[in-house]
Design a protein around this motif. Structure first.
Motif, short mmCIF file in Angstrom:
data_model
loop_
_atom_site.label_atom_id
_atom_site.label_comp_id
_atom_site.label_asym_id
_atom_site.label_seq_id
_atom_site.Cartn_x
_atom_site.Cartn_y
_atom_site.Cartn_z
N GLN A 11 -2.60 6.30 1.26
CA GLN A 11 -4.05 5.87 1.52
C GLN A 11 -3.44 4.23 1.55
OE1 GLN A 11 -4.96 7.40 -2.16
NE2 GLN A 11 -7.23 7.70 -1.30
N ARG A 12 -3.71 3.61 3.38
CA ARG A 12 -3.57 1.85 3.05
C ARG A 12 -4.37 1.65 2.30
NH1 ARG A 12 -3.72 -1.40 8.84
NH2 ARG A 12 -2.89 -3.37 7.62
N LYS A 13 -3.40 0.28 1.51
CA LYS A 13 -3.75 -0.45 0.77
C LYS A 13 -3.46 -1.69 1.03
CE LYS A 13 -5.41 2.55 -2.21
NZ LYS A 13 -7.02 2.59 -2.71
N GLU A 14 -3.69 -2.89 0.89
CA GLU A 14 -3.82 -4.23 0.92
C GLU A 14 -3.79 -4.85 -0.56
OE1 GLU A 14 -3.94 -5.71 3.50
OE2 GLU A 14 -5.83 -3.93 4.50
N PHE A 15 -1.91 -6.26 -0.41
CA PHE A 15 -1.40 -6.32 -1.43
C PHE A 15 -2.60 -6.68 -2.31
CE2 PHE A 15 1.91 -6.32 1.45
CZ PHE A 15 2.86 -5.99 0.88
N ALA A 16 -3.55 -7.28 -2.13
CA ALA A 16 -4.56 -7.31 -3.15
C ALA A 16 -4.73 -6.36 -3.61
CB ALA A 16 -5.89 -8.27 -2.84
N ASP A 17 -4.49 -5.00 -3.60
CA ASP A 17 -5.52 -4.46 -4.24
C ASP A 17 -3.91 -3.23 -5.23
OD1 ASP A 17 -7.49 -3.45 -2.46
OD2 ASP A 17 -6.07 -2.48 -1.20
N LEU A 18 -2.99 -4.06 -5.26
CA LEU A 18 -1.71 -3.76 -5.76
C LEU A 18 -2.22 -4.37 -7.37
CD1 LEU A 18 -1.19 -2.78 -3.35
CD2 LEU A 18 1.31 -3.42 -3.78
N SER A 86 1.10 1.54 0.86
CA SER A 86 0.43 2.33 1.04
C SER A 86 -0.09 3.81 -0.43
CB SER A 86 0.88 3.85 1.48
OG SER A 86 0.09 2.80 3.27
N LEU A 87 -1.25 3.69 -1.07
CA LEU A 87 -0.53 4.24 -2.36
C LEU A 87 0.00 6.12 -2.03
CD1 LEU A 87 -1.55 5.02 -5.32
CD2 LEU A 87 -3.76 5.66 -4.31
N VAL A 88 0.50 6.46 -2.59
CA VAL A 88 1.48 7.81 -2.56
C VAL A 88 0.21 8.46 -3.19
CG1 VAL A 88 3.32 9.55 -2.95
CG2 VAL A 88 3.85 7.17 -1.81
N SER A 89 -0.77 9.28 -3.06
CA SER A 89 -0.82 10.07 -3.82
C SER A 89 -1.00 11.93 -3.94
CB SER A 89 -2.89 10.03 -3.10
OG SER A 89 -3.21 9.00 -3.56
N ARG A 90 -0.71 12.02 -5.09
CA ARG A 90 -0.78 13.92 -5.16
C ARG A 90 -2.08 14.82 -4.83
NH1 ARG A 90 2.92 15.43 -10.16
NH2 ARG A 90 1.18 17.22 -9.88
N THR A 91 -1.32 16.00 -3.28
CA THR A 91 -2.95 16.48 -3.43
C THR A 91 -3.43 17.15 -4.43
OG1 THR A 91 -2.03 18.51 -2.35
CG2 THR A 91 -2.50 16.55 -1.02
N ASP A 92 -2.59 17.31 -5.80
CA ASP A 92 -3.25 18.46 -7.08
C ASP A 92 -4.43 17.70 -7.58
OD1 ASP A 92 -1.74 16.48 -7.86
OD2 ASP A 92 -0.78 18.46 -8.77
N GLY A 93 -4.22 15.85 -7.40
CA GLY A 93 -5.24 15.27 -7.69
C GLY A 93 -4.92 14.22 -9.50
N ASN A 94 -3.46 14.64 -9.27
CA ASN A 94 -3.05 14.59 -11.04
C ASN A 94 -1.93 12.80 -10.40
OD1 ASN A 94 -3.02 16.84 -12.24
ND2 ASN A 94 -1.54 17.62 -11.87
#
Length: 372
Positions: A11-18, A86-94
């Motif tokens: 998920q694309r993010k901006e540096f301000a989101d970190l 970019s946020l690396v998100s698990r597809t299982d929601g964890n």
């Protein structure tokens, strides 16, 4: 055969989101990045992980970095100008998860006696690397090493057989420790500084393993209700072993995996051992990742709200380099933080077991492939 769907998404993010980005000082990463560049350009490019980012893209990115020592603001501005988080998100929601590791410092002797009797071994001569060409039929693909015999290749003996003397008489001993528990935890960490009686310090680092999968003894003690899962740590495991000497062998042998070492120089006491990326680890700024998914050398911003003891009570929020891997580090948002060398680093590492968010910094030249 249809390929399995990825177990992650970006998920694309901006540096301000970190969270905490503006307070971080990533300037310490640049000498590690330059070391990665030399490895890629002059020795051997890193293997591309399933995410698809390549060593060539990393090298082009690093070459844009300014030379010399940088201050925090200039360091952050470089990443902001040339990368997309970019946020690396698990597809299982964890949520993602971090642990930590360190480089122990162990007192040793070059010779064996009744006190110093537990060896660190070099790689045996009959240990061979396995791949699809020589792996015996029916042997799981997770086995990356085997034993060469007159009748062909087979699995290598496990921890118990080696502890009971399988390798004695082959001249493989590097040094001897006082405690088999100390040796075991060096195996878990994959490297150590060895302090000799004359004050000399040498380093050993991972050379190979017997091939068997890693089995966590902490999980065994939890399953047997000897330890509380809410408070388990390296320290609590060591305390249990010290209180139950008659059960030490049984518990340690549960982990059939066995690690072999090689000598390595201590060229800079401020840096850690040379790890899987073939460059020295940077204390507090190096991350072990799943190398099947991620490519070594890429920057990750790690944020963990609950991990506070590494930064004097503040939530952990640091930019790090993916420089190592480990058999227990599996998954897209799973990392192991290198805390440094010695006892203090060990105390810090032993209690890290925290949920965390993983943001990978993708070079802008590659970001279009990921919807950025």
């Amino acid at each position: 055969m249809t390929e399995a769907a990825p177990q992650y998404r970006l998920q694309r993010k901006e540096f301000a989101d970190l969270p905490g980005w503006r307070d971080d000082d990533p300037s310490a990463l640049f000498h590690g990045m330059r070391a990665c560049l030399r490895q890629i350009r002059d020795v051997k490019p890193y293997k591309t992980g399933a995410l698809g980012l390549t060593a060539a893209e990393l090298a082009d990115f690093i070459e844009k970095a300014p030379a010399g020592d940088l201050d925090a603001t200039t360091a952050r501005e470089f990443f902001e100008a040339h990368a997309t988080p970019s946020l690396v998100s698990r597809t299982d929601g964890n949520q993602g998860f971090v642990t930590a590791f360190y480089e122990p410092e162990i007192e040793v002797s070059p010779t064996r006696d009744e006190v110093w009797k537990y060896p660190f071994y070099r790689r045996p001569r009959d240990l061979v690397d396995l791949d699809d060409r020589n792996r015996p039929p029916g042997l799981d693909s997770s086995y990356m090493f085997g034993r060469k015999t007159a009748d062909g290749i087979t699995t290598y003996p496990e921890r118990r057989e080696i502890d009971e003397g399988l390798l004695e008489g082959q001249g493989l001993e590097i040094a001897y420790a006082r405690s088999k528990v100390d040796v075991f935890f060096v195996h878990v960490q994959g490297a150590a500084r060895l302090r000799y009686p004359d004050g000399a310090i040498r380093r050993i680092t991972y050379a190979a393993k017997a091939g068997h999968s890693f089995s966590a003894i902490g999980k065994l003690l939890i399953d047997r209700r000897d330890l509380d899962p809410a408070t388990v740590s390296m320290q609590s495991i060591r305390a249990w072993l010290a209180s139950n000497p008659a059960k030490v062998d049984e518990v340690l042998w549960h982990n059939r995996s066995y690690i072999f070492f090689r000598d390595a120089e201590v060229t800079d006491a401020a840096l850690g051992p040379i790890a899987a990326a073939k460059v020295p680890l940077i204390p507090g700024r190096s991350l072990a990742v799943d190398r099947q998914i991620h490519t070594f050398g890429f920057p990750f911003f790690i944020h963990s709200e609950t991990l506070t003891h590494l930064d004097d009570g503040k939530s952990f929020a640091r930019l790090m380099l993916a420089l190592d891997t480990g058999s227990a580090i599996v998954g897209p948002a799973r990392g192991d933080i290198f805390t440094g060398s010695g006892d203090v680093a060990g105390e810090r590492a032993g209690t890290v077991r925290n949920p965390a968010d993983f943001y990978i910094l993708i070079p802008n030249t590659a970001a279009g492939r990921y919807g950025a």
